[in-house]
Write a protein that holds these residues in place. Structure first.
Motif, PDB file in Angstrom:
ATOM      1  N   GLU A 276       0.830  -1.253   0.011  1.00  0.00           N
ATOM      2  CA  GLU A 276       0.020  -0.121   0.041  1.00  0.00           C
ATOM      3  C   GLU A 276       0.842   1.055  -0.080  1.00  0.00           C
TER       4      GLU A 276
ATOM      5  N   GLY B  66      -7.894   4.385  -2.077  1.00  0.00           N
ATOM      6  CA  GLY B  66      -8.505   3.209  -2.287  1.00  0.00           C
ATOM      7  C   GLY B  66      -8.162   2.251  -3.085  1.00  0.00           C
TER       8      GLY B  66
ATOM      9  N   GLY C  95      -5.188   0.624  -1.337  1.00  0.00           N
ATOM     10  CA  GLY C  95      -5.855  -0.216  -0.089  1.00  0.00           C
ATOM     11  C   GLY C  95      -6.141  -1.514  -1.091  1.00  0.00           C
TER      12      GLY C  95
ATOM     13  N   LEU D 195     -12.113  -5.130   0.309  1.00  0.00           N
ATOM     14  CA  LEU D 195     -11.768  -3.800   0.624  1.00  0.00           C
ATOM     15  C   LEU D 195     -12.139  -2.868  -0.381  1.00  0.00           C
ATOM     16  N   GLY D 196     -12.388  -3.509  -1.753  1.00  0.00           N
ATOM     17  CA  GLY D 196     -13.158  -2.483  -2.609  1.00  0.00           C
ATOM     18  C   GLY D 196     -14.593  -2.293  -2.260  1.00  0.00           C
TER      19      GLY D 196
ATOM     20  N   ARG E 299     -15.191  -0.220   0.782  1.00  0.00           N
ATOM     21  CA  ARG E 299     -15.001   1.303   0.590  1.00  0.00           C
ATOM     22  C   ARG E 299     -16.027   1.809  -0.143  1.00  0.00           C
TER      23      ARG E 299
ATOM     24  N   GLU F 171     -19.078   2.348   2.245  1.00  0.00           N
ATOM     25  CA  GLU F 171     -18.942   3.283   2.998  1.00  0.00           C
ATOM     26  C   GLU F 171     -19.170   4.678   2.343  1.00  0.00           C
ATOM     27  N   SER F 172     -18.788   4.747   1.062  1.00  0.00           N
ATOM     28  CA  SER F 172     -19.096   5.916   0.303  1.00  0.00           C
ATOM     29  C   SER F 172     -20.554   6.263   0.183  1.00  0.00           C
TER      30      SER F 172
ATOM     31  N   ARG G 156     -19.500   1.324   9.951  1.00  0.00           N
ATOM     32  CA  ARG G 156     -18.248   0.494   9.651  1.00  0.00           C
ATOM     33  C   ARG G 156     -18.434  -0.939   9.484  1.00  0.00           C
TER      34      ARG G 156
ATOM     35  N   ALA H 209     -20.533  -1.742   6.867  1.00  0.00           N
ATOM     36  CA  ALA H 209     -19.984  -1.725   5.402  1.00  0.00           C
ATOM     37  C   ALA H 209     -18.838  -2.955   5.391  1.00  0.00           C
ATOM     38  N   SER H 210     -18.439  -3.382   6.375  1.00  0.00           N
ATOM     39  CA  SER H 210     -17.497  -4.558   6.298  1.00  0.00           C
ATOM     40  C   SER H 210     -18.213  -5.826   6.049  1.00  0.00           C
TER      41      SER H 210
ATOM     42  N   GLY I 298     -19.184  -6.070   2.615  1.00  0.00           N
ATOM     43  CA  GLY I 298     -18.085  -6.331   1.751  1.00  0.00           C
ATOM     44  C   GLY I 298     -17.503  -7.819   1.917  1.00  0.00           C
TER      45      GLY I 298
END
Length: 316
Positions: free
Chosen positions: A102, A113, A116, A191-192, A195, A198-199, A219, A222-223, A226
């Motif tokens: 990273e 992003g 990451g 991760l993608g 993210r 989250e947006s 969070r 979102a996780s 994902g």
């Protein structure tokens, strides 16, 4: 007469900083992942592996057969020592590899992003070729090997020694390339997608709250999204399990590569065969996320608070 305009050059962007290394966080990560796999993680893993290797069995049948193999202990096959070795080491490998990748990606101009995602993908591959290869293989062996009276007397370590004596280190890492592809797509997707989620959460907030730090619940949500949606790569997981499986089938290819295994699964089970075991895998991903987000954040906050108290006491 006015002074001539002086040309100005835009300030160079600040150089990216490496994440600070912490032995405490490394130990916490290992402890949390070991707790996760020792509770509900391994049962999810065992049922998922059984369904991927025995694609004619549904979820209920897989649970029944697993229980018949050894009662409650049947759901923890492969836990000791393989799942413990994997859980206590893969976090450290991911931390080192992903942080360095990273950092290097940011130095080359990648966005946070993108950096990451690249770090997660590279860290996943590093996991596979260091500790996860042989651990994943031996866990699969324990779930899928035929256990008659003679075989049942052999310990997991004895089986590993026999495989090593016969096939060497390559035999213990059978299917490692498929593990690497799975881990690369796992972490890149997690991760993608997290993210992006989250947006989306930020965009749904009132204008005055956009940009504020996400709450723990947001969070976690979102996780979880994902982790669940990252299971799109279940076909490579089924291929990985089949390459490492000890289920006897005379129609299997003699040399199991990713492509030959995929072709054989397609011929035998069709499209749906590639998604056997996806339900327990989603459950595994969600449970792991809950442990790492809630457990990880809470423990890190507690340790940081205790360290701050100790530092304040020394200065007093």
């Amino acid at each position: 007469m006015s002074a001539p305009a002086v040309a100005t050059t835009p300030a160079a962007p600040a150089a990216p900083k490496k994440k600070a290394f912490s032995w405490v966080n490394l130990g916490l990560g290992a402890a949390i992942q070991t707790f996760e796999v020792s509770t509900l993680g391994q049962p999810f893993e065992v049922v998922k592996t059984h369904m991927a290797a025995n694609r004619g069995d549904g979820l209920v049948t897989a649970v029944k057969k697993t229980y018949q193999r050894g009662g409650i202990r049947g759901f923890y096959q492969g836990l000791i020592p393989w799942a413990w070795i994997e859980a206590s080491t893969k976090g450290a490998v991911l931390l080192f590899a992903s942080s360095e990748l990273e950092y290097q990606a940011k130095k080359l101009g990648a966005s946070p992003g993108a950096a990451g995602v690249l770090g997660g993908m590279g860290g996943g591959v590093a996991q596979a070729y260091t500790t996860m290869g042989f651990c994943t293989f031996m866990k699969t062996v324990e779930v899928t090997r035929h256990k008659d009276a003679a075989a049942a007397e052999k310990s997991s370590i004895q089986v590993a020694r026999e495989i090593f004596a016969k096939e060497g280190i390559v035999g213990l890492n059978k299917g490692v390339s498929a593990v690497a592809v799975r881990q690369m797509t796992n972490w890149g997707s997690r991760l993608g997608i997290a993210r992006i989620t989250e947006s989306v959460i930020q965009s749904m907030r009132p204008v005055e709250r956009r940009g504020d730090k996400l709450t723990t619940g947001e969070r976690l949500g979102a996780s979880v999204v994902g982790g669940a949606l990252a299971c799109w790569n279940q076909p490579i997981e089924v291929i990985r399990v089949e390459m490492q499986s000890q289920v006897q089938d005379p129609t299997r290819p003699t040399k199991m590569t990713i492509s030959s295994t995929a072709k054989w699964i397609w011929q035998k089970n069709g499209f749906l065969g590639f998604y056997r075991g996806v339900t327990p895998r989603i459950g595994l991903g969600i449970y792991l996320t809950c442990c790492m987000v809630f457990g990880g954040d809470s423990l890190k906050a507690y340790v940081a608070e205790q360290q701050a108290k100790k530092a304040a006491a020394k200065q007093a």
